[in-house]
Design a protein around this motif. Structure first.
Motif, PDB file in Angstrom:
ATOM      1  N   LEU A  48       0.706  -1.149   0.085  1.00 23.40           N
ATOM      2  CA  LEU A  48      -0.052   0.002   0.148  1.00 23.40           C
ATOM      3  C   LEU A  48       0.904   1.213   0.080  1.00 23.40           C
ATOM      4  O   LEU A  48       0.591   2.132  -0.674  1.00 23.40           O
ATOM      5  CB  LEU A  48      -0.687   0.022   1.126  1.00 23.40           C
ATOM      6  CG  LEU A  48      -2.229  -0.827   1.206  1.00 23.40           C
ATOM      7  CD1 LEU A  48      -2.807  -1.073   2.388  1.00 23.40           C
ATOM      8  CD2 LEU A  48      -3.120  -0.608   0.243  1.00 23.40           C
ATOM      9  N   VAL A  49       2.085   1.403   0.824  1.00 21.49           N
ATOM     10  CA  VAL A  49       2.858   2.385   0.917  1.00 21.49           C
ATOM     11  C   VAL A  49       3.387   2.624  -0.460  1.00 21.49           C
ATOM     12  O   VAL A  49       3.624   3.635  -1.087  1.00 21.49           O
ATOM     13  CB  VAL A  49       3.935   2.375   1.906  1.00 21.49           C
ATOM     14  CG1 VAL A  49       5.004   3.454   1.913  1.00 21.49           C
ATOM     15  CG2 VAL A  49       3.042   2.384   3.454  1.00 21.49           C
ATOM     16  N   GLN A  50       4.013   1.789  -1.129  1.00 20.74           N
ATOM     17  CA  GLN A  50       4.744   1.913  -2.339  1.00 20.74           C
ATOM     18  C   GLN A  50       3.643   2.220  -3.474  1.00 20.74           C
ATOM     19  O   GLN A  50       4.095   3.039  -4.101  1.00 20.74           O
ATOM     20  CB  GLN A  50       5.483   0.359  -2.590  1.00 20.74           C
ATOM     21  CG  GLN A  50       6.096   0.566  -4.178  1.00 20.74           C
ATOM     22  CD  GLN A  50       6.694  -0.630  -4.502  1.00 20.74           C
ATOM     23  OE1 GLN A  50       7.290  -1.473  -3.614  1.00 20.74           O
ATOM     24  NE2 GLN A  50       7.232  -0.757  -5.532  1.00 20.74           N
ATOM     25  N   THR A  51       2.469   1.764  -3.551  1.00 25.49           N
ATOM     26  CA  THR A  51       1.542   2.168  -4.573  1.00 25.49           C
ATOM     27  C   THR A  51       1.027   3.464  -4.428  1.00 25.49           C
ATOM     28  O   THR A  51       1.109   4.198  -5.320  1.00 25.49           O
ATOM     29  CB  THR A  51       0.366   0.967  -4.595  1.00 25.49           C
ATOM     30  OG1 THR A  51       0.758  -0.446  -4.674  1.00 25.49           O
ATOM     31  CG2 THR A  51      -0.700   1.354  -5.511  1.00 25.49           C
ATOM     32  N   ILE A  52       0.846   4.080  -3.284  1.00 21.37           N
ATOM     33  CA  ILE A  52       0.259   5.276  -2.922  1.00 21.37           C
ATOM     34  C   ILE A  52       1.524   6.415  -3.312  1.00 21.37           C
ATOM     35  O   ILE A  52       1.338   7.411  -3.899  1.00 21.37           O
ATOM     36  CB  ILE A  52      -0.326   5.316  -1.600  1.00 21.37           C
ATOM     37  CG1 ILE A  52      -1.530   4.641  -1.413  1.00 21.37           C
ATOM     38  CG2 ILE A  52      -0.630   7.047  -1.290  1.00 21.37           C
ATOM     39  CD1 ILE A  52      -2.366   4.540  -0.210  1.00 21.37           C
ATOM     40  N   ALA A  53       2.530   5.925  -2.582  1.00 17.82           N
ATOM     41  CA  ALA A  53       3.818   6.927  -2.936  1.00 17.82           C
ATOM     42  C   ALA A  53       4.072   7.004  -4.559  1.00 17.82           C
ATOM     43  O   ALA A  53       4.164   8.147  -5.031  1.00 17.82           O
ATOM     44  CB  ALA A  53       4.861   6.235  -2.319  1.00 17.82           C
ATOM     45  N   GLN A  54       3.957   5.977  -5.153  1.00 17.52           N
ATOM     46  CA  GLN A  54       4.475   5.828  -6.597  1.00 17.52           C
ATOM     47  C   GLN A  54       3.218   6.896  -7.144  1.00 17.52           C
ATOM     48  O   GLN A  54       3.547   7.603  -8.407  1.00 17.52           O
ATOM     49  CB  GLN A  54       4.286   4.552  -7.242  1.00 17.52           C
ATOM     50  CG  GLN A  54       5.853   3.929  -6.717  1.00 17.52           C
ATOM     51  CD  GLN A  54       5.846   2.607  -7.374  1.00 17.52           C
ATOM     52  OE1 GLN A  54       4.920   1.737  -7.480  1.00 17.52           O
ATOM     53  NE2 GLN A  54       7.117   2.199  -7.770  1.00 17.52           N
ATOM     54  N   LYS A  55       2.027   6.731  -6.938  1.00 16.39           N
ATOM     55  CA  LYS A  55       0.916   7.474  -7.401  1.00 16.39           C
ATOM     56  C   LYS A  55       1.127   9.050  -7.234  1.00 16.39           C
ATOM     57  O   LYS A  55       0.685   9.671  -7.979  1.00 16.39           O
ATOM     58  CB  LYS A  55      -0.268   7.132  -6.742  1.00 16.39           C
ATOM     59  CG  LYS A  55      -1.587   7.956  -6.988  1.00 16.39           C
ATOM     60  CD  LYS A  55      -2.537   7.499  -7.886  1.00 16.39           C
ATOM     61  CE  LYS A  55      -3.667   8.211  -8.094  1.00 16.39           C
ATOM     62  NZ  LYS A  55      -3.800   9.440  -8.805  1.00 16.39           N
ATOM     63  N   ASN A  56       2.088   9.475  -6.156  1.00 14.86           N
ATOM     64  CA  ASN A  56       2.208  10.589  -5.755  1.00 14.86           C
ATOM     65  C   ASN A  56       3.625  11.192  -6.143  1.00 14.86           C
ATOM     66  O   ASN A  56       4.176  12.024  -5.521  1.00 14.86           O
ATOM     67  CB  ASN A  56       2.038  10.976  -4.361  1.00 14.86           C
ATOM     68  CG  ASN A  56       0.598  10.993  -3.958  1.00 14.86           C
ATOM     69  OD1 ASN A  56      -0.131  11.942  -4.186  1.00 14.86           O
ATOM     70  ND2 ASN A  56       0.061   9.752  -3.519  1.00 14.86           N
ATOM     71  N   GLY A  57       4.120  10.583  -7.136  1.00 17.50           N
ATOM     72  CA  GLY A  57       5.253  10.899  -8.031  1.00 17.50           C
ATOM     73  C   GLY A  57       6.937  10.303  -7.193  1.00 17.50           C
ATOM     74  O   GLY A  57       7.769  10.520  -7.832  1.00 17.50           O
ATOM     75  N   TRP A  58       6.887   9.534  -6.423  1.00 19.39           N
ATOM     76  CA  TRP A  58       7.895   8.809  -5.868  1.00 19.39           C
ATOM     77  C   TRP A  58       7.967   7.635  -7.106  1.00 19.39           C
ATOM     78  O   TRP A  58       7.184   6.896  -7.349  1.00 19.39           O
ATOM     79  CB  TRP A  58       7.504   8.207  -4.606  1.00 19.39           C
ATOM     80  CG  TRP A  58       7.791   9.208  -3.417  1.00 19.39           C
ATOM     81  CD1 TRP A  58       6.616  10.034  -3.116  1.00 19.39           C
ATOM     82  CD2 TRP A  58       8.718   9.505  -2.723  1.00 19.39           C
ATOM     83  NE1 TRP A  58       6.937  10.969  -2.231  1.00 19.39           N
ATOM     84  CE2 TRP A  58       8.365  10.549  -1.672  1.00 19.39           C
ATOM     85  CE3 TRP A  58       9.867   9.253  -2.664  1.00 19.39           C
ATOM     86  CZ2 TRP A  58       8.929  11.216  -0.827  1.00 19.39           C
ATOM     87  CZ3 TRP A  58      10.556   9.835  -1.444  1.00 19.39           C
ATOM     88  CH2 TRP A  58      10.241  10.860  -0.743  1.00 19.39           C
ATOM     89  N   ARG A  59       9.406   7.144  -7.058  1.00 14.93           N
ATOM     90  CA  ARG A  59       9.826   6.222  -8.197  1.00 14.93           C
ATOM     91  C   ARG A  59      10.770   5.068  -7.437  1.00 14.93           C
ATOM     92  O   ARG A  59      11.581   5.694  -6.627  1.00 14.93           O
ATOM     93  CB  ARG A  59      10.456   6.634  -9.122  1.00 14.93           C
ATOM     94  CG  ARG A  59       9.584   7.622 -10.020  1.00 14.93           C
ATOM     95  CD  ARG A  59       8.579   7.007 -10.850  1.00 14.93           C
ATOM     96  NE  ARG A  59       7.517   7.956 -11.465  1.00 14.93           N
ATOM     97  CZ  ARG A  59       6.302   7.743 -10.827  1.00 14.93           C
ATOM     98  NH1 ARG A  59       5.852   7.006 -10.101  1.00 14.93           N
ATOM     99  NH2 ARG A  59       5.402   8.649 -11.580  1.00 14.93           N
ATOM    100  N   GLU A  60      10.341   4.024  -7.821  1.00 14.82           N
ATOM    101  CA  GLU A  60      11.344   2.898  -7.143  1.00 14.82           C
ATOM    102  C   GLU A  60      12.738   2.880  -8.060  1.00 14.82           C
ATOM    103  O   GLU A  60      12.722   3.133  -9.423  1.00 14.82           O
ATOM    104  CB  GLU A  60      10.590   1.337  -7.316  1.00 14.82           C
ATOM    105  CG  GLU A  60      11.416   0.316  -6.697  1.00 14.82           C
ATOM    106  CD  GLU A  60      10.466  -0.867  -6.738  1.00 14.82           C
ATOM    107  OE1 GLU A  60      10.037  -1.511  -5.826  1.00 14.82           O
ATOM    108  OE2 GLU A  60      10.645  -1.457  -7.775  1.00 14.82           O
ATOM    109  N   THR A  61      13.944   2.710  -7.205  1.00 12.46           N
ATOM    110  CA  THR A  61      15.001   3.148  -7.949  1.00 12.46           C
ATOM    111  C   THR A  61      16.029   2.078  -7.449  1.00 12.46           C
ATOM    112  O   THR A  61      16.042   1.956  -6.093  1.00 12.46           O
ATOM    113  CB  THR A  61      15.576   4.617  -7.889  1.00 12.46           C
ATOM    114  OG1 THR A  61      14.514   5.286  -8.405  1.00 12.46           O
ATOM    115  CG2 THR A  61      16.888   4.852  -8.541  1.00 12.46           C
ATOM    116  N   ALA A  62      17.048   1.756  -8.277  1.00 15.43           N
ATOM    117  CA  ALA A  62      18.062   0.724  -7.741  1.00 15.43           C
ATOM    118  C   ALA A  62      19.471   1.678  -7.337  1.00 15.43           C
ATOM    119  O   ALA A  62      19.696   2.362  -8.422  1.00 15.43           O
ATOM    120  CB  ALA A  62      18.379  -0.425  -8.597  1.00 15.43           C
TER     121      ALA A  62
END
Length: 135
Positions: A48-62
């Motif tokens: 839930l945290v990842q999905t909502i954060a990504q909806k708000n401009g956060w990106r998963e990055t390595a």
């Protein structure tokens, strides 16, 4: 306050081998007010945290941390939040700020409260009103 609803569907799938019977599985989808939807990996805090954060401009990055090693983080601009999994616990760290919580909760209210706490404190997002969709 932005709102979201979570729906679920149950399926019977084959176990994958001759000895395995049918398995019951469930998928969860979060639906946002702007009519966008995302399938959740699990019905837990990290998904839930990842999905909502990504909806708000956060990106998963390595991010490389050593030779042939990398760390998966959530990043927005210069801000970086590192999720770290420890068994049934998860730690979110942003600079000196650190939050540790269980990944799963018995009650939906506790789960949604914890998700909002992380979103507000670390991601600086407005809390979401999250409900279970009734079909």
């Amino acid at each position: 306050m932005p709102r979201a609803a979570i729906s679920s569907k149950a399926f019977l799938i084959e176990g994958g081998c001759n000895a395995c019977g049918l398995q019951n599985t469930e998928t969860f989808t979060i639906h946002f007010e702007d009519r966008r939807s995302e399938v959740l990996d699990n019905f837990d805090v990290p998904s839930l945290v990842q999905t909502i954060a990504q909806k708000n401009g956060w990106r998963e990055t390595a991010i490389p941390i050593g030779i042939s090693e990398e760390e998966i983080v959530l990043k927005k601009g210069n801000e970086v939040i590192k999720p770290k999994y420890l068994g049934d616990q998860i730690i979110y760290q942003a600079g000196d700020q650190r939050l540790q919580t269980k990944q799963r909760f018995d009650s939906n209210e506790e789960l949604f409260e914890q998700v909002n706490s992380i979103l507000v404190e670390l991601f600086k997002l407005e809390p979401y009103e999250i409900k279970i969709a009734v079909e």
